[in-house]
Write a protein that holds these residues in place. Structure first.
Motif, PDB file in Angstrom:
ATOM      1  N   PRO A   1     -33.934   3.885   2.459  1.00 28.78           N
ATOM      2  CA  PRO A   1     -35.149   3.144   2.106  1.00 28.78           C
ATOM      3  C   PRO A   1     -35.715   2.409   3.319  1.00 28.78           C
ATOM      4  O   PRO A   1     -34.968   1.840   4.122  1.00 28.78           O
ATOM      5  CB  PRO A   1     -34.650   2.148   1.047  1.00 28.78           C
ATOM      6  N   VAL A   2     -37.037   2.437   3.470  1.00 20.73           N
ATOM      7  CA  VAL A   2     -37.690   1.807   4.620  1.00 20.73           C
ATOM      8  C   VAL A   2     -38.943   1.070   4.166  1.00 20.73           C
ATOM      9  O   VAL A   2     -39.774   1.626   3.433  1.00 20.73           O
ATOM     10  CB  VAL A   2     -38.091   2.847   5.688  1.00 20.73           C
ATOM     11  N   CYS A   3     -39.077  -0.162   4.620  1.00 21.03           N
ATOM     12  CA  CYS A   3     -40.330  -0.902   4.446  1.00 21.03           C
ATOM     13  C   CYS A   3     -41.099  -0.772   5.760  1.00 21.03           C
ATOM     14  O   CYS A   3     -40.638  -1.232   6.807  1.00 21.03           O
ATOM     15  CB  CYS A   3     -40.061  -2.370   4.122  1.00 21.03           C
ATOM     16  N   TYR A   4     -42.248  -0.101   5.701  1.00 24.73           N
ATOM     17  CA  TYR A   4     -43.023   0.195   6.901  1.00 24.73           C
ATOM     18  C   TYR A   4     -44.089  -0.872   7.164  1.00 24.73           C
ATOM     19  O   TYR A   4     -44.668  -1.444   6.246  1.00 24.73           O
ATOM     20  CB  TYR A   4     -43.731   1.545   6.742  1.00 24.73           C
ATOM     21  N   GLY A   5     -44.370  -1.098   8.455  1.00 24.31           N
ATOM     22  CA  GLY A   5     -45.505  -1.905   8.869  1.00 24.31           C
ATOM     23  C   GLY A   5     -45.350  -3.394   8.611  1.00 24.31           C
ATOM     24  O   GLY A   5     -44.308  -3.882   8.161  1.00 24.31           O
ATOM     25  N   GLY A   6     -46.421  -4.128   8.888  1.00 19.92           N
ATOM     26  CA  GLY A   6     -46.433  -5.573   8.675  1.00 19.92           C
ATOM     27  C   GLY A   6     -45.337  -6.272   9.454  1.00 19.92           C
ATOM     28  O   GLY A   6     -45.057  -5.941  10.610  1.00 19.92           O
ATOM     29  N   ASP A   7     -44.703  -7.244   8.820  1.00 17.39           N
ATOM     30  CA  ASP A   7     -43.619  -7.989   9.462  1.00 17.39           C
ATOM     31  C   ASP A   7     -42.389  -7.114   9.719  1.00 17.39           C
ATOM     32  O   ASP A   7     -41.522  -7.481  10.506  1.00 17.39           O
ATOM     33  CB  ASP A   7     -43.205  -9.177   8.593  1.00 17.39           C
ATOM     34  N   TYR A   8     -42.333  -5.968   9.048  1.00 12.49           N
ATOM     35  CA  TYR A   8     -41.164  -5.098   9.175  1.00 12.49           C
ATOM     36  C   TYR A   8     -41.342  -4.033  10.257  1.00 12.49           C
ATOM     37  O   TYR A   8     -40.350  -3.467  10.729  1.00 12.49           O
ATOM     38  CB  TYR A   8     -40.875  -4.412   7.829  1.00 12.49           C
TER      39      TYR A   8
ATOM     40  N   GLY B   1     -37.179  -0.285  24.004  1.00 17.33           N
ATOM     41  CA  GLY B   1     -38.484   0.162  24.474  1.00 17.33           C
ATOM     42  C   GLY B   1     -39.145   1.101  23.483  1.00 17.33           C
ATOM     43  O   GLY B   1     -40.174   1.701  23.780  1.00 17.33           O
ATOM     44  N   TRP B   2     -38.534   1.241  22.299  1.00 18.24           N
ATOM     45  CA  TRP B   2     -39.065   2.107  21.262  1.00 18.24           C
ATOM     46  C   TRP B   2     -40.095   1.340  20.418  1.00 18.24           C
ATOM     47  O   TRP B   2     -40.129   0.117  20.410  1.00 18.24           O
ATOM     48  CB  TRP B   2     -37.945   2.617  20.363  1.00 18.24           C
ATOM     49  N   HIS B   3     -40.911   2.079  19.674  1.00 19.88           N
ATOM     50  CA  HIS B   3     -41.940   1.477  18.830  1.00 19.88           C
ATOM     51  C   HIS B   3     -41.347   1.165  17.456  1.00 19.88           C
ATOM     52  O   HIS B   3     -40.861   2.062  16.759  1.00 19.88           O
ATOM     53  CB  HIS B   3     -43.128   2.424  18.684  1.00 19.88           C
ATOM     54  N   LEU B   4     -41.426  -0.082  17.061  1.00 17.46           N
ATOM     55  CA  LEU B   4     -40.875  -0.553  15.793  1.00 17.46           C
ATOM     56  C   LEU B   4     -41.878  -0.302  14.672  1.00 17.46           C
ATOM     57  O   LEU B   4     -42.956  -0.901  14.647  1.00 17.46           O
ATOM     58  CB  LEU B   4     -40.554  -2.052  15.908  1.00 17.46           C
ATOM     59  N   ILE B   5     -41.529   0.609  13.736  1.00 15.51           N
ATOM     60  CA  ILE B   5     -42.483   0.954  12.665  1.00 15.51           C
ATOM     61  C   ILE B   5     -42.002   0.513  11.288  1.00 15.51           C
ATOM     62  O   ILE B   5     -42.763   0.551  10.323  1.00 15.51           O
ATOM     63  CB  ILE B   5     -42.782   2.457  12.641  1.00 15.51           C
TER      64      ILE B   5
ATOM     65  N   SER C   1     -31.285  -2.932  11.976  1.00 10.14           N
ATOM     66  CA  SER C   1     -31.773  -2.051  10.907  1.00 10.14           C
ATOM     67  C   SER C   1     -33.222  -1.630  11.082  1.00 10.14           C
ATOM     68  O   SER C   1     -33.894  -1.279  10.117  1.00 10.14           O
ATOM     69  CB  SER C   1     -31.577  -2.710   9.535  1.00 10.14           C
ATOM     70  N   SER C   2     -33.717  -1.671  12.321  1.00  9.48           N
ATOM     71  CA  SER C   2     -35.091  -1.261  12.598  1.00  9.48           C
ATOM     72  C   SER C   2     -35.212   0.258  12.613  1.00  9.48           C
ATOM     73  O   SER C   2     -34.283   0.973  12.983  1.00  9.48           O
ATOM     74  CB  SER C   2     -35.548  -1.810  13.954  1.00  9.48           C
ATOM     75  N   ILE C   3     -36.384   0.743  12.228  1.00  7.39           N
ATOM     76  CA  ILE C   3     -36.721   2.156  12.320  1.00  7.39           C
ATOM     77  C   ILE C   3     -37.742   2.285  13.454  1.00  7.39           C
ATOM     78  O   ILE C   3     -38.780   1.627  13.425  1.00  7.39           O
ATOM     79  CB  ILE C   3     -37.321   2.686  11.002  1.00  7.39           C
ATOM     80  N   ASN C   4     -37.423   3.116  14.437  1.00 11.66           N
ATOM     81  CA  ASN C   4     -38.210   3.152  15.661  1.00 11.66           C
ATOM     82  C   ASN C   4     -38.586   4.577  16.051  1.00 11.66           C
ATOM     83  O   ASN C   4     -37.924   5.541  15.659  1.00 11.66           O
ATOM     84  CB  ASN C   4     -37.407   2.530  16.806  1.00 11.66           C
ATOM     85  N   ILE C   5     -39.636   4.687  16.863  1.00 11.03           N
ATOM     86  CA  ILE C   5     -40.050   5.965  17.426  1.00 11.03           C
ATOM     87  C   ILE C   5     -40.090   5.826  18.941  1.00 11.03           C
ATOM     88  O   ILE C   5     -40.638   4.856  19.476  1.00 11.03           O
ATOM     89  CB  ILE C   5     -41.439   6.387  16.901  1.00 11.03           C
TER      90      ILE C   5
END
Length: 238
Positions: free
Chosen positions: A92-99, A181-185, A162-166
């Protein structure tokens, strides 16, 4: 294939086996197959798989490098094993905003809406190529080409656990807080690494991962559940 595979001695107690020089499912499958075949070998103390190579640490008083090279060569020349069952995780992932504070800029950079990025990211199926960098940090292959993004020009000094990154052609699930240095999405409420848990690590190389978008309310509820000392989700079998 361009001189691969290569067997390279690393000091007196390790052997590096290189299968190629790219990020590729088949290369990674060969790495993991050799790791499984070497598991339990007398004299081998540690096996470290990466995207395209395997480091085998051994005790030279029990196993010489020449003997290990012979065993590795024999195992690599054997017919491939039948398809094995893989673990599949629905994260499960909460995308965008503060997350996921980089989601908006990443979407704009690709000429997409945030919803389109979330849809592309969450409908893909990923392979855990390796776990490393930090304890439990999972590098995933399979990111849709439309989301391939160079890493940040200025790395972030601290990214939440627990960050999801690109980053580049990959996505990743971080385990503990650290620089990136990854993008936190987005973020997942799951604890992918917990040293106090009976099974500290959640993911292992070869696992399959799918992402499920959730709301901030669902994140809060699941976050509380995941704090339980005995929390550990059970994967599906793919």
């Amino acid at each position: 294939m361009n001189g691969y595979p290569r067997l390279i001695a690393v000091g007196e107690q390790a052997l590096l086996v290189e299968f190629g020089d790219s990020i590729d499912d088949q290369l990674n499958a060969r790495v993991l197959a050799l790791a499984a075949a070497l598991n339990g070998t007398t004299g081998v103390s540690e096996i470290i798989p990466t995207y395209r190579s395997l480091t085998v640490v051994f005790d030279p008083l029990m196993l010489t490098c020449s003997e290990l090279c012979g065993r590795v060569t024999l195992l690599m020349n054997q017919p491939p094993a039948m398809h094995s069952v893989r673990r599949r995780w629905r994260v499960p992932v909460c995308y965008g905003g503060d997350y996921g504070e980089d989601l908006s800029a990443l979407a704009q950079g690709h000429g997409l809406s945030q919803e389109q990025v979330i849809d592309l990211h969450s409908t893909a199926r990923y392979r855990v190529y390796m776990v490393g960098f930090m304890p439990g940090f999972a590098y995933l292959g399979g990111l849709p080409e439309m989301l391939h993004t160079p890493r940040r020009a200025s790395p972030r000094a601290m990214t939440p656990a627990s960050s999801i990154n690109i980053g580049g052609q990959q996505t990743a699930i971080s385990s503990v807080a650290g620089p990136s240095g990854w993008h936190l999405i987005g973020r997942t409420p799951w604890r992918t690494f917990d040293a106090l848990r009976q099974r500290p690590f959640l993911f292992q190389a070869g696992d399959e991962v799918c992402f499920m978008p959730i709301t901030a309310h669902e994140f809060s509820r699941l976050d509380d559940e995941c704090r339980a000392a005995d929390w550990y989700p059970e994967p599906e079998m793919a």
